[in-house]
Design an enzyme around this catalytic site. Structure first.
Site, PDB file in Angstrom:
ATOM      1  N   THR A 102       1.102   5.744  -5.383  1.00  0.00           N
ATOM      2  CA  THR A 102       2.245   4.968  -4.907  1.00  0.00           C
ATOM      3  C   THR A 102       3.562   5.610  -5.315  1.00  0.00           C
ATOM      4  O   THR A 102       4.508   5.695  -4.518  1.00  0.00           O
ATOM      5  CB  THR A 102       2.162   3.536  -5.446  1.00  0.00           C
ATOM      6  OG1 THR A 102       0.933   2.938  -5.007  1.00  0.00           O
ATOM      7  CG2 THR A 102       3.324   2.697  -4.956  1.00  0.00           C
TER       8      THR A 102
ATOM      9  N   SER B  87      -7.506   4.851  -8.545  1.00  0.00           N
ATOM     10  CA  SER B  87      -6.509   3.823  -8.813  1.00  0.00           C
ATOM     11  C   SER B  87      -5.823   4.108 -10.147  1.00  0.00           C
ATOM     12  O   SER B  87      -6.474   4.287 -11.170  1.00  0.00           O
ATOM     13  CB  SER B  87      -7.192   2.454  -8.850  1.00  0.00           C
ATOM     14  OG  SER B  87      -6.246   1.445  -9.135  1.00  0.00           O
ATOM     15  N   GLY B  88      -4.512   4.162 -10.120  1.00  0.00           N
ATOM     16  CA  GLY B  88      -3.746   4.479 -11.324  1.00  0.00           C
ATOM     17  C   GLY B  88      -3.413   5.936 -11.475  1.00  0.00           C
ATOM     18  O   GLY B  88      -2.829   6.331 -12.492  1.00  0.00           O
TER      19      GLY B  88
ATOM     20  N   SER C 153      -1.142  -1.392  -8.814  1.00  0.00           N
ATOM     21  CA  SER C 153      -2.179  -0.910  -7.899  1.00  0.00           C
ATOM     22  C   SER C 153      -1.931  -1.458  -6.496  1.00  0.00           C
ATOM     23  O   SER C 153      -1.682  -2.655  -6.324  1.00  0.00           O
ATOM     24  CB  SER C 153      -3.553  -1.333  -8.403  1.00  0.00           C
ATOM     25  OG  SER C 153      -4.563  -0.961  -7.487  1.00  0.00           O
TER      26      SER C 153
ATOM     27  N   GLU D 248     -12.576   2.889  -6.366  1.00  0.00           N
ATOM     28  CA  GLU D 248     -12.653   1.826  -7.359  1.00  0.00           C
ATOM     29  C   GLU D 248     -14.106   1.551  -7.733  1.00  0.00           C
ATOM     30  O   GLU D 248     -15.002   1.585  -6.879  1.00  0.00           O
ATOM     31  CB  GLU D 248     -12.015   0.533  -6.842  1.00  0.00           C
ATOM     32  CG  GLU D 248     -10.514   0.630  -6.678  1.00  0.00           C
ATOM     33  CD  GLU D 248      -9.902  -0.694  -6.251  1.00  0.00           C
ATOM     34  OE1 GLU D 248      -8.665  -0.791  -6.287  1.00  0.00           O
ATOM     35  OE2 GLU D 248     -10.663  -1.614  -5.889  1.00  0.00           O
TER      36      GLU D 248
ATOM     37  N   GLY E  48      -7.121   3.921  -4.004  1.00  0.00           N
ATOM     38  CA  GLY E  48      -8.017   4.915  -4.574  1.00  0.00           C
ATOM     39  C   GLY E  48      -9.418   4.382  -4.779  1.00  0.00           C
ATOM     40  O   GLY E  48      -9.711   3.187  -4.587  1.00  0.00           O
TER      41      GLY E  48
END
Length: 955
Positions: free
Chosen positions: A148, A143-144, A202, A426, A424
């Site tokens: 996206t 994530s991050g 996110s 986590e 993603g």
């Protein structure tokens, strides 16, 4: 040499090791700079560590760090593209000009690594004439890490390169589809993305976008499939996180009238809206509204959507006070929040309050209805359940609207390119069912990558007979067996707890999981944890999941009275989301007599995930690994430990090992022969009859041309090693360099064939042009000859007619002149002296008179007249007939002469008295007004004919 150096260093003292370190640094310093290496398989694995795996990881990490420092964010790693999140805007890196450059390049892989390279490769694979297969791109990472943004840029790339139709109507359709596909991003991100601990934008849902292409490889539509929306975020977030972006957009971007309509005063506080003062780039309300308008959602429908979302915010402000008596319902602490929420959702206030506070129970065979007041916690749960139900239905409705707007008719498209943007991996301080499902999806995708590339590729080498030593890699099948295995797994135990008709206990669930799955190596224990939990050792790291609330979230209970309440709404949007009379019985209202298992969140998610993997397995996958350089989101900062953990977790090191030693290009024998059969022209010693040669013989003939191709390569150094290629039992294995060499030779042969065809065609065209030119010349000569003959014939005919008419007129005029003359009697007087002018004119004057007679109509009259007339009267007559200037001031006036001057001239008519003017009509013939200089003894005129005196003597 390196082995000797390493062996020497192992037995030397500290000073020797220091010198060895300096030698190694000098050796490595002479290599190509790390930031210029576009492929991690070319990184020198020589490091100071003794283990090769650690050495490779350290070398890869150094290369990525050098490239990241040089603002180079994309690097190839065999079959995978590694993308580092720059954490800063880089506009020139994703410009339309750069998209067109990668699309127009003959060999995009020769350009710098980019996500456009992967996009162009998938697009060209779909356009390939040999076995066109659907393509898919799997974008993975934490994530991050930028998944996206990568998916958004890929959609823009396909919208640019796959929308170039020829007709104007098709161009307008392609532009509309392109605009709608791009406008789906801000809408989906506004309603499905949120700010978390690790990422400001996110994705709280999974998304698989299917870009549909027609036979002309033009984009005709798209379809979006979503997975597991984190609807619990509507009512529950971490203190440092935020709700979905759309709630903040409404509060910050609404106008004054809209705030008044939606009851959103300035500075209003909502319990479900933490951190309202934190402004992000995604808080752009106008962009979302404009995108919704392009998708076909008009302004009144948008107003209904935002009004319902404002009603959910006010619903979150409803708080209940404990009544202290189980027989009495809880009292609301703020009646205004209930009234406002009911007004915005257009629900009756009393039924809304009653549904939140009182539970309806059906029991017994007679299905008797009992009403039981809810506790304070149950009231809060029912309130949150109502909000989550409305938001989930609204999100699904938006997805269906987008699909209806951009999806094409199944008969109009033939292939597709799939783009998977899934959440993603986590790991938070508090992890529940949402994180378990998210990490389970990442495990499945990692297993798909391992099975498709790491394991399947090496097994294929062994089956095809290649000399291959297997590379060890991390297989996550054990972790998947722990989560989804049969007959006992974490998912099966949680589902079983949902089916049992008893209250769920967090400690009991932890005990069941630890006792039933104690033999799994991926299950960890933490006996010191104050809360019931269990630990799963994922491929990306260990995560501790709290068992409190797992069973309730998995049931996802929706009380039937909540659904019936929403069906009473007068809002047009809620009427669509909750129809009054559904055709089929919804799963939220299971029959009391039915023994069918209730669908849980885990079971539904598992089914949708299996369906997604079936789609991916039917395509040719491409992988993009997004790496997060640091957890703080700072630009130009790369934390080596965090990046190294991500590299090891996703199996990137093993991928580099296999890609460096293996053959990424695998083509079947028949396909290889069909594509490169033209290369046999470069090897004339091959089989003379291609139709009689076997497939193996043709294959060997093609492979024998490789040395000639390498020798013909301009950049090939002397003594270079031959291109690595291996002919297996059913396939040909080769590297990218060999494929490039074959493609260059094929292009050369095709160019020669094209030149030969063009030369023959031009020669044929020149011969045809010459033949047609000669034929045209012959036809033109014949036509001109015929036209000339016809023209001469017409001239001869016209001349004959003119001469016949001229002669007829001359005869007629001569006849009229003879008739006009009376009998003339001239008496010759010999006494009268003759003037010099009475002598016959000289021969020159006679010829001139004849010319005047032939050229002038009056000559017919003069020809019959006597030529003895002379002197001034004769000149006057000539000048008057020809209308010529006399040159004397007297003009054309003729004075009467005396009888002595006119002696010897006799006329049948009386001479005129006084002044005489002669008039002559203009002849209709051309050039009749032009006449040579008249002779002094010539006389003309229609009114009077003068007879010359010397002719009288001969009568």
């Amino acid at each position: 040499m390196l082995q000797q150096v390493n062996g020497h260093s192992s037995g030397s003292d500290a000073q020797g090791r220091e010198s060895l370190r300096e030698d190694l640094q000098e050796f490595l310093g002479g290599e190509v700079p790390l930031h210029q290496l576009d492929d991690l398989t070319k990184v020198n694995p020589v490091t100071l560590e003794t283990e090769s795996a650690k050495g490779t990881s350290a070398s890869v990490l150094r290369c990525l760090q050098a490239r990241y420092t040089a603002d180079t964010f994309y690097t190839n790693a065999g079959c995978t593209l590694v993308a580092l999140n720059p954490f800063k805007p880089v506009p020139q890196l994703y410009s339309p000009e750069l998209m067109r450059e990668y699309h127009a390049a003959p060999q995009p892989q020769k350009l710098k690594p980019h996500i456009f390279t992967v996009g162009e490769q998938t697009y060209r694979n779909v356009r390939s004439l040999i076995e066109p297969v659907n393509q898919s791109i799997v974008v993975s990472g934490e994530s991050g890490a930028g998944k996206t943004w990568t998916s958004r840029c890929l959609m823009k790339f396909y919208a640019v390169v796959a929308a170039s139709p020829t007709s104007w109507e098709s161009h307008k359709i392609a532009e509309r589809i392109e605009q709608r596909i791009l406008n789906s991003n801000p809408v989906m991100e506004a309603f499905g993305n949120a700010c978390t601990l690790r990422n400001n934008n996110s994705s709280r849902f999974g998304k698989f976008i299917q870009l549909q292409l027609n036979r002309d490889h033009q984009m005709t539509g798209a379809a979006i499939q979503t997975y597991l929306l984190e609807k619990t975020r509507v009512a529950c977030q971490d203190s440092t996180e935020r709700n979905f972006h759309i709630f903040y957009q409404i509060c910050k971007g609404a106008s004054a009238d809209e705030r008044l309509q939606w009851h959103l005063p300035e500075g209003a506080a909502f319990s479900w809206l933490p951190n309202p003062e934190r402004t992000l780039e995604e808080d752009c309300f106008e962009v979302t509204r404009e995108a919704m308008l392009h998708l076909g959602i008009d302004a009144p429908t948008q107003n209904n959507i935002f009004q319902a979302l404002a009603g959910l915010l006010h619903l979150g402000n409803i708080r209940f006070a404990d009544s202290g008596d189980e027989a009495q319902p809880c009292r609301p602490m703020d009646d205004g929040a209930v009234r406002t929420s009911a007004l915005l959702l257009r629900l009756p206030e009393d039924p809304l309050l009653e549904t939140l506070r009182i539970r309806t129970i059906r029991a017994g065979r007679q299905q008797q209805v009992f009403r039981k007041p809810c506790s304070q916690a149950e009231c809060d749960t029912r309130r949150d359940c109502l909000a989550k139900l409305v938001y989930a239905r609204l999100f699904d409705w938006l997805v269906s609207v987008i699909n209806s707007s951009v999806c094409a008719d199944p008969a109009s498209w033939t292939t597709f390119i799939g783009l998977l943007d899934v959440y993603g991996f986590e790991s938070f301080p508090h992890n529940s069912l949402e994180q378990l499902c998210i990490n389970y999806a990442n495990e499945k995708l990692q297993q798909h990558f391992v099975a498709h590339y790491l394991r399947a590729q090496q097994e294929e080498y062994a089956v095809e007979g290649l000399e291959w030593s297997f590379v060890n890699y991390q297989d996550n099948q054990t972790c998947l067996d722990l989560i989804e295995g049969s007959p006992i797994s974490i998912c099966s135990l949680i589902n079983e707890e949902c089916r049992l008709n008893r209250p769920s206990s967090a400690a009991q669930l932890q005990t069941r999981i630890e006792s039933a799955l104690a033999g799994s190596p991926c299950l960890g224990h933490n006996k010191l944890s104050p809360e019931p939990s269990f630990i799963v050792l994922h491929y990306a790291g260990s995560v501790r999941y709290h068992t409190a609330g797992l069973v309730e979230k998995n049931k996802d209970p929706i009380p039937p009275e909540l659904t019936r309440l929403l069906q009473q709404s007068q809002d047009p949007l809620l009427k669509v989301l909750f129809p009054a009379d559904p055709e089929e019985k919804s799963q939220e209202e299971p029959s009391g007599q039915s023994r069918a298992p209730v669908l849980t969140v885990v079971s539904k998610f598992k089914a949708s995930l299996e369906q997604l993997l079936q789609v991916l397995q039917a395509t040719t996958p491409h992988y993009i690994r997004c790496i997060k350089p640091n957890s703080q989101g700072r630009a130009q900062a790369l934390h080596r430990e965090e990046v190294l953990n991500q590299l090891e977790a996703c199996g990137l090191v093993e991928t580099i090992h296999i890609s460096a030693a293996g053959f990424p290009i695998r083509v079947s024998h028949r396909t290889f022969v069909e594509r490169y059969a033209s290369l046999r022209r470069l090897h004339p010693q091959g089989s003379p009859h291609a139709e009689q040669a076997t497939l193996r013989a043709l294959l060997q003939d093609i492979l024998h041309t490789l040395p000639a191709l390498e020798a013909a390569t301009p950049a090939a150094p002397a003594g270079a090693t031959p291109a690595p290629v291996h002919c297996g039992r059913t396939k040909v294995f080769m590297t990218d360099a060999t494929l490039e060499l074959l493609e260059r030779g094929r292009a050369q042969v095709l160019e020669q064939c094209a030149r030969c065809i063009q030369a023959g065609w031009r020669r044929h065209r020149r011969r045809e042009q010459e033949r047609r030119r000669r034929a045209a010349v012959c036809i033109q000569a014949a036509i001109r000859s015929w036209l000339t003959r016809k023209h001469i014939q017409r001239l001869h005919a016209a001349a004959t007619v003119i001469k016949r008419a001229w002669r007829r007129w001359g005869i007629r005029m001569a006849f009229l002149a003879s008739k006009e003359l009376d009998g003339v009697e001239e008496k010759h007087s010999s006494q009268a002296p003759r003037s010099p002018s009475s002598f016959p004119p000289p021969l020159a004057q006679t010829k001139l008179l004849r010319a005047v007679t032939h050229l002038w109509p009056l000559g017919l009259v003069l020809a019959n007249a006597a030529v003895g007339v002379h002197g001034f009267p004769r000149k006057l007559v000539v000048f008057a007939c020809l209308q010529l200037p006399v040159g004397s001031p007297s003009g054309y006036t003729v004075q009467a002469q005396t009888a002595q001057e006119q002696a010897g001239i006799m006329s049948i008519r009386a001479l005129p008295q006084g002044s005489i003017k002669f008039h002559c009509r203009k002849s209709p013939l051309r050039y009749a007004d032009i006449c040579p200089e008249p002779l002094p003894n010539s006389a003309t005129g229609f009114n009077q004919i003068l007879l010359e005196r010397h002719r009288l003597g001969h009568v």
